[in-house]
Design an enzyme around this catalytic site. Structure first.
Site, PDB file in Angstrom:
ATOM      1  N   ASP A 296       4.940  83.616  -4.696  1.00 22.95           N
ATOM      2  CA  ASP A 296       4.247  83.649  -5.855  1.00 22.95           C
ATOM      3  C   ASP A 296       5.438  82.850  -6.632  1.00 22.95           C
ATOM      4  O   ASP A 296       6.467  82.974  -7.100  1.00 22.95           O
ATOM      5  CB  ASP A 296       4.150  84.928  -6.470  1.00 22.95           C
ATOM      6  CG  ASP A 296       2.734  84.976  -7.175  1.00 22.95           C
ATOM      7  OD1 ASP A 296       2.747  84.176  -8.231  1.00 22.95           O
ATOM      8  OD2 ASP A 296       1.951  85.569  -6.810  1.00 22.95           O
TER       9      ASP A 296
ATOM     10  N   SER B 156      -1.911  82.968 -10.723  1.00 23.34           N
ATOM     11  CA  SER B 156      -2.147  83.780  -9.604  1.00 23.34           C
ATOM     12  C   SER B 156      -3.470  84.033  -9.282  1.00 23.34           C
ATOM     13  O   SER B 156      -3.899  84.088  -7.965  1.00 23.34           O
ATOM     14  CB  SER B 156      -1.238  85.083  -9.696  1.00 23.34           C
ATOM     15  OG  SER B 156       0.377  84.442  -9.760  1.00 23.34           O
TER      16      SER B 156
ATOM     17  N   ASP C 207      -4.021  69.097 -28.870  1.00 24.62           N
ATOM     18  CA  ASP C 207      -4.730  68.403 -27.870  1.00 24.62           C
ATOM     19  C   ASP C 207      -5.888  67.625 -28.509  1.00 24.62           C
ATOM     20  O   ASP C 207      -6.660  66.977 -27.627  1.00 24.62           O
ATOM     21  CB  ASP C 207      -5.649  69.614 -26.941  1.00 24.62           C
ATOM     22  CG  ASP C 207      -4.609  70.514 -26.544  1.00 24.62           C
ATOM     23  OD1 ASP C 207      -3.736  70.284 -26.014  1.00 24.62           O
ATOM     24  OD2 ASP C 207      -4.975  71.895 -26.726  1.00 24.62           O
TER      25      ASP C 207
ATOM     26  N   ARG D  71      -2.040  76.286 -34.860  1.00 26.57           N
ATOM     27  CA  ARG D  71      -2.003  77.093 -33.588  1.00 26.57           C
ATOM     28  C   ARG D  71      -0.353  77.310 -33.376  1.00 26.57           C
ATOM     29  O   ARG D  71      -0.277  78.160 -32.951  1.00 26.57           O
ATOM     30  CB  ARG D  71      -2.581  76.059 -32.689  1.00 26.57           C
ATOM     31  CG  ARG D  71      -1.979  74.702 -32.490  1.00 26.57           C
ATOM     32  CD  ARG D  71      -2.613  73.891 -31.430  1.00 26.57           C
ATOM     33  NE  ARG D  71      -2.052  74.561 -30.027  1.00 26.57           N
ATOM     34  CZ  ARG D  71      -2.607  74.191 -28.816  1.00 26.57           C
ATOM     35  NH1 ARG D  71      -3.385  72.880 -28.926  1.00 26.57           N
ATOM     36  NH2 ARG D  71      -1.842  74.206 -27.864  1.00 26.57           N
TER      37      ARG D  71
ATOM     38  N   ARG E 221      -8.632  79.539 -22.209  1.00 25.89           N
ATOM     39  CA  ARG E 221      -7.558  79.654 -21.690  1.00 25.89           C
ATOM     40  C   ARG E 221      -6.660  80.858 -22.041  1.00 25.89           C
ATOM     41  O   ARG E 221      -6.471  81.026 -23.169  1.00 25.89           O
ATOM     42  CB  ARG E 221      -6.791  78.194 -21.876  1.00 25.89           C
ATOM     43  CG  ARG E 221      -5.407  78.090 -21.221  1.00 25.89           C
ATOM     44  CD  ARG E 221      -4.723  76.621 -21.105  1.00 25.89           C
ATOM     45  NE  ARG E 221      -3.500  76.683 -21.132  1.00 25.89           N
ATOM     46  CZ  ARG E 221      -2.939  75.356 -20.796  1.00 25.89           C
ATOM     47  NH1 ARG E 221      -3.554  74.371 -20.668  1.00 25.89           N
ATOM     48  NH2 ARG E 221      -1.601  75.404 -20.854  1.00 25.89           N
TER      49      ARG E 221
ATOM     50  N   ASP F 206      -3.269  81.751 -21.816  1.00 24.52           N
ATOM     51  CA  ASP F 206      -1.726  81.734 -21.962  1.00 24.52           C
ATOM     52  C   ASP F 206      -1.463  82.025 -23.644  1.00 24.52           C
ATOM     53  O   ASP F 206      -0.470  82.840 -23.887  1.00 24.52           O
ATOM     54  CB  ASP F 206      -0.878  80.446 -21.358  1.00 24.52           C
ATOM     55  CG  ASP F 206      -1.308  79.227 -21.888  1.00 24.52           C
ATOM     56  OD1 ASP F 206      -2.517  79.357 -22.484  1.00 24.52           O
ATOM     57  OD2 ASP F 206      -0.605  78.298 -21.599  1.00 24.52           O
TER      58      ASP F 206
ATOM     59  N   LYS G 184       1.656  92.122  -7.781  1.00 28.26           N
ATOM     60  CA  LYS G 184       0.820  91.183  -7.006  1.00 28.26           C
ATOM     61  C   LYS G 184       0.165  91.791  -6.027  1.00 28.26           C
ATOM     62  O   LYS G 184      -0.376  91.047  -4.962  1.00 28.26           O
ATOM     63  CB  LYS G 184       1.791  90.195  -6.408  1.00 28.26           C
ATOM     64  CG  LYS G 184       2.688  89.370  -7.582  1.00 28.26           C
ATOM     65  CD  LYS G 184       1.672  88.536  -8.357  1.00 28.26           C
ATOM     66  CE  LYS G 184       2.649  87.741  -9.422  1.00 28.26           C
ATOM     67  NZ  LYS G 184       1.802  86.690 -10.295  1.00 28.26           N
TER      68      LYS G 184
ATOM     69  N   ASP H 231       7.795  83.966  -9.100  1.00 33.51           N
ATOM     70  CA  ASP H 231       6.841  84.145 -10.513  1.00 33.51           C
ATOM     71  C   ASP H 231       7.551  85.037 -11.718  1.00 33.51           C
ATOM     72  O   ASP H 231       7.580  84.549 -12.749  1.00 33.51           O
ATOM     73  CB  ASP H 231       5.473  84.365 -10.140  1.00 33.51           C
ATOM     74  CG  ASP H 231       4.677  84.186 -11.038  1.00 33.51           C
ATOM     75  OD1 ASP H 231       4.636  83.021 -11.945  1.00 33.51           O
ATOM     76  OD2 ASP H 231       3.910  84.972 -11.465  1.00 33.51           O
TER      77      ASP H 231
ATOM     78  N   HIS I 127       9.083  84.164 -15.160  1.00 34.35           N
ATOM     79  CA  HIS I 127       8.616  84.384 -16.419  1.00 34.35           C
ATOM     80  C   HIS I 127       9.310  84.968 -17.314  1.00 34.35           C
ATOM     81  O   HIS I 127       9.318  84.994 -18.675  1.00 34.35           O
ATOM     82  CB  HIS I 127       7.474  85.304 -16.199  1.00 34.35           C
ATOM     83  CG  HIS I 127       6.015  84.750 -15.952  1.00 34.35           C
ATOM     84  ND1 HIS I 127       5.601  83.498 -16.469  1.00 34.35           N
ATOM     85  CD2 HIS I 127       5.179  85.029 -15.071  1.00 34.35           C
ATOM     86  CE1 HIS I 127       4.359  83.269 -15.780  1.00 34.35           C
ATOM     87  NE2 HIS I 127       4.202  83.993 -14.638  1.00 34.35           N
TER      88      HIS I 127
ATOM     89  N   ASP J 233       1.158  80.000  -4.593  1.00 32.85           N
ATOM     90  CA  ASP J 233      -0.163  80.117  -5.243  1.00 32.85           C
ATOM     91  C   ASP J 233       0.032  79.025  -6.474  1.00 32.85           C
ATOM     92  O   ASP J 233      -1.162  78.539  -7.166  1.00 32.85           O
ATOM     93  CB  ASP J 233      -0.479  81.488  -5.701  1.00 32.85           C
ATOM     94  CG  ASP J 233       0.587  82.257  -6.555  1.00 32.85           C
ATOM     95  OD1 ASP J 233       1.949  81.698  -6.760  1.00 32.85           O
ATOM     96  OD2 ASP J 233       0.380  83.154  -7.036  1.00 32.85           O
ATOM     97  N   HIS J 234       1.136  79.007  -6.990  1.00 32.79           N
ATOM     98  CA  HIS J 234       1.269  77.910  -8.085  1.00 32.79           C
ATOM     99  C   HIS J 234       2.741  77.804  -8.323  1.00 32.79           C
ATOM    100  O   HIS J 234       3.420  78.384  -7.722  1.00 32.79           O
ATOM    101  CB  HIS J 234       0.747  78.329  -9.470  1.00 32.79           C
ATOM    102  CG  HIS J 234       1.268  79.806  -9.829  1.00 32.79           C
ATOM    103  ND1 HIS J 234       2.427  80.180 -10.275  1.00 32.79           N
ATOM    104  CD2 HIS J 234       0.607  80.981  -9.696  1.00 32.79           C
ATOM    105  CE1 HIS J 234       2.624  81.345 -10.553  1.00 32.79           C
ATOM    106  NE2 HIS J 234       1.466  81.877 -10.127  1.00 32.79           N
TER     107      HIS J 234
ATOM    108  N   HIS K 232       3.897  78.808 -15.805  1.00 32.49           N
ATOM    109  CA  HIS K 232       3.748  78.231 -14.613  1.00 32.49           C
ATOM    110  C   HIS K 232       3.899  76.696 -14.790  1.00 32.49           C
ATOM    111  O   HIS K 232       4.042  76.213 -16.076  1.00 32.49           O
ATOM    112  CB  HIS K 232       2.524  78.500 -14.101  1.00 32.49           C
ATOM    113  CG  HIS K 232       2.040  79.796 -13.819  1.00 32.49           C
ATOM    114  ND1 HIS K 232       0.798  80.527 -13.855  1.00 32.49           N
ATOM    115  CD2 HIS K 232       3.068  80.991 -13.943  1.00 32.49           C
ATOM    116  CE1 HIS K 232       0.842  81.698 -13.450  1.00 32.49           C
ATOM    117  NE2 HIS K 232       2.121  82.191 -13.500  1.00 32.49           N
TER     118      HIS K 232
END
Length: 559
Positions: free
Chosen positions: A28, A81, A171, A206, A286, A288, A361, A430, A434, A471-472, A501
């Site tokens: 992971d 994940s 963005d 933001r 999204r 995060d 996980k 993972d 983090h 997975d990422h 990630h």
């Protein structure tokens, strides 16, 4: 054939034998990036993974694990994940994130779901609060989705609506917030004409209000809490349009960094604090930058800042933002409906399966792998083992986590001869990644590598086959970078640590004594992603994947 018109019987692969034990190992958060001191996988001593990478080139390759490869809308969307394991297990790419929301809004299914029914209980007497990024950037939210949600909520009984806006400028072009506010104000005016008490109640930029991520700066969320929930902010205005224009002009700040503001009535009272009996929806799709606010809105036991008061509300996210934490517990749009996963096919064809990870996980290698489905397909043929994760500490305190315990369970399952497929998730790169603790993440990567060796040694003993993937990305790049790829510094000159990630590809390595000579990776799938992995390990079990699966990564050449 069943009632859906397809057969569960898989075709035999003409060039691959059956009967070999197959180990599927998911590391992971283990991506591939340029080697430097912020690449914990490169810094770590990982002889097992190094040997796979440096072995035969036809047995190691990279695949995509983010963006459209896992069903997310754009290539700027990092994988996670949940979607990664959905793709690994399903063998097909399902719409995730914004696409799911679009379908739910267009079909009206959003109003039939449990999440909407849950918040609707408040419509008679309470206020519906909508909190999120006001933008058409399409990265975290979209204005058109908010517009449809406003229309639909009012048609389904919402009588009093307050919108809490976060201005973008990241963005989308800086300054575009003025146009977005004008558009929203026009929509709310039309609702008021229909008898709905609808207006903007608070806001801010933001990057300064509400939308922090990875617990980088809880003060950002605190500022949002005070504005959106308590109705308190240093700046008060009679309208949001006035607020955005005046703050930009007077303070010379960009949309991203507007300070928190509240809208007040003629007597100076805030028009939309969040009160007992209200409903709250965070409309970003999204995850995060919504997780921290979701914790503040949902957790009774919360100590990151003084909330002053914790109103008794009904809260739902647009989606569930964290599948591990099951946060929020209520959401308007459900995960994709995934049918006919690789696990289900293989069990129908007699493949005995063992799956194991530790708590953080475990759901990924079972629930998400099986298409967001709980439990076994056939308990007589499957065994799922969960090893309790460490609790009460952050993962950098014990960075080895339960990697070796997972590997021991996998080793024993392989050597027992009871299982045809043994799949595991090793979470270290993972979960420790983090935390932003580079030294600990290096230790975590080394522990994961040691665990892989234990599993591969067992595969060797039984003459089996292995497939190692991820997975990422995460641990392979632990620093924020500028557009040239150089590490970014903060105002004090310190390196800015990256705890998220990444957009990096991930490895797939195959081998083992049971892998027939002549099996190699195909060269005609340069853009392959995680969804191609399922057809690949189905081949290792001697089967051809269904026609609608993403194509296998391998081919068999006659020597």
């Amino acid at each position: 054939m069943d009632s859906a018109g397809f057969s569960w019987k898989l075709a035999d692969h003409p060039k691959l034998p059956k009967g070999k034990t197959v180990a599927v190992v998911v590391l992971d958060g283990w991506g591939e990036a340029n080697p430097d001191k912020y690449n914990c996988i490169y810094v770590a001593k990982t002889p097992t993974m190094d040997s796979l990478k440096e072995g035969l080139p036809e047995k190691w390759r990279l695949v995509r694990a983010h963006g459209t490869a896992v069903g997310l809308p754009t290539e700027d969307d990092m994988g996670n994940s949940e979607v990664g394991h959905n793709a690994l297990g399903a063998g097909r790419i399902y719409a995730q994130g914004a696409k799911l929301v679009d379908f739910a809004l267009a079909s009206g299914k959003i109003y039939e779901g449990e999440g909407f029914k849950y918040i609707k209980e408040c419509f008679d007497k309470g206020t519906l609060h909508l909190i999120g990024l006001l933008s058409d950037g399409g990265v975290h939210s979209r204005l058109d989705q908010l517009q449809l949600l406003l229309k639909g909520a009012s048609e389904h009984g919402a009588k009093r609506i307050r919108v809490h806006i976060l201005t973008d400028g990241r963005d989308v072009l800086d300054g575009s917030s003025v146009g977005f506010v004008e558009t929203l104000e026009n929509d709310l005016a039309k609702l008021r004409e229909k008898g709905v008490d609808a207006q903007i109640a608070s806001g801010g930029g933001r990057m300064y209000v509400t939308m922090d991520r990875y617990e980088n700066d809880w003060d950002v969320v605190k500022r949002g809490w005070y504005a959106h929930v308590l109705g308190e902010a240093p700046y008060k205005f009679r309208s949001a349009l006035e607020a955005v224009k005046k703050l930009r002009e007077d303070l010379k700040v960009s949309d991203q960094y507007l300070p928190p503001f509240v809208i007040v009535d003629e007597s100076g009272k805030p028009v939309g604090p969040t009160m007992d009996g209200d409903a709250v929806v965070t409309f970003n799709f999204r995850a995060d930058r919504m997780v921290m606010l979701a914790k503040a809105l949902e957790y009774e036991d919360f100590d990151k800042f003084d909330r002053v008061r914790f109103p008794k509300i009904r809260y739902a996210g647009m989606l569930q933002y964290d599948g591990e934490l099951m946060l929020p517990s209520q959401y308007l749009v459900s995960p994709p409906e995934i049918e006919r996963t690789s696990g289900e096919y293989l069990v129908h064809n007699g493949i005995r399966t063992f799956a194991c990870s530790e708590t953080v996980k475990f759901g990924h290698v079972t629930f998400f792998w099986n298409g967001n489905r709980s439990g076994c397909f056939n308990p007589k043929l499957e065994e799922y083992v969960e090893i309790p994760s460490d609790s009460g500490i952050t993962f950098n305190v014990q960075p080895k986590m339960k990697a070796l315990e997972i590997a021991e369970k996998a080793r024993d399952a392989i050597l027992s001869g009871k299982f045809d497929q043994v799949r595991v998730n090793l979470p270290n790169s993972d979960m420790v990644g983090h935390t932003g603790d580079i030294e600990a993440t290096v230790v975590g990567c080394e522990a994961a590598d040691e665990a892989v060796k234990m599993i591969l040694d067992a595969v060797e003993k039984v003459g089996g086959i292995y497939l190692v993937t991820a997975d990422h990305g995460n641990a392979e790049d632990m620093v924020k970078r500028d557009k040239k790829g150089k590490p970014q510094l903060d105002k004090a000159g310190n390196i800015q640590i990256l705890t998220s990630h990444t957009l990096q590809p991930v490895p797939v390595a195959i081998g083992g004594p049971g892998l027939k000579q002549g099996v190699r990776f195909r060269s005609d799938l340069p853009q392959a992603g995680l969804a191609n992995v399922a057809a690949t390990f189905m081949n290792f079990h001697g089967f051809v994947a269904p026609d609608d699966y993403e194509p296998t990564l391998i081919e068999v050449v006659d020597n």
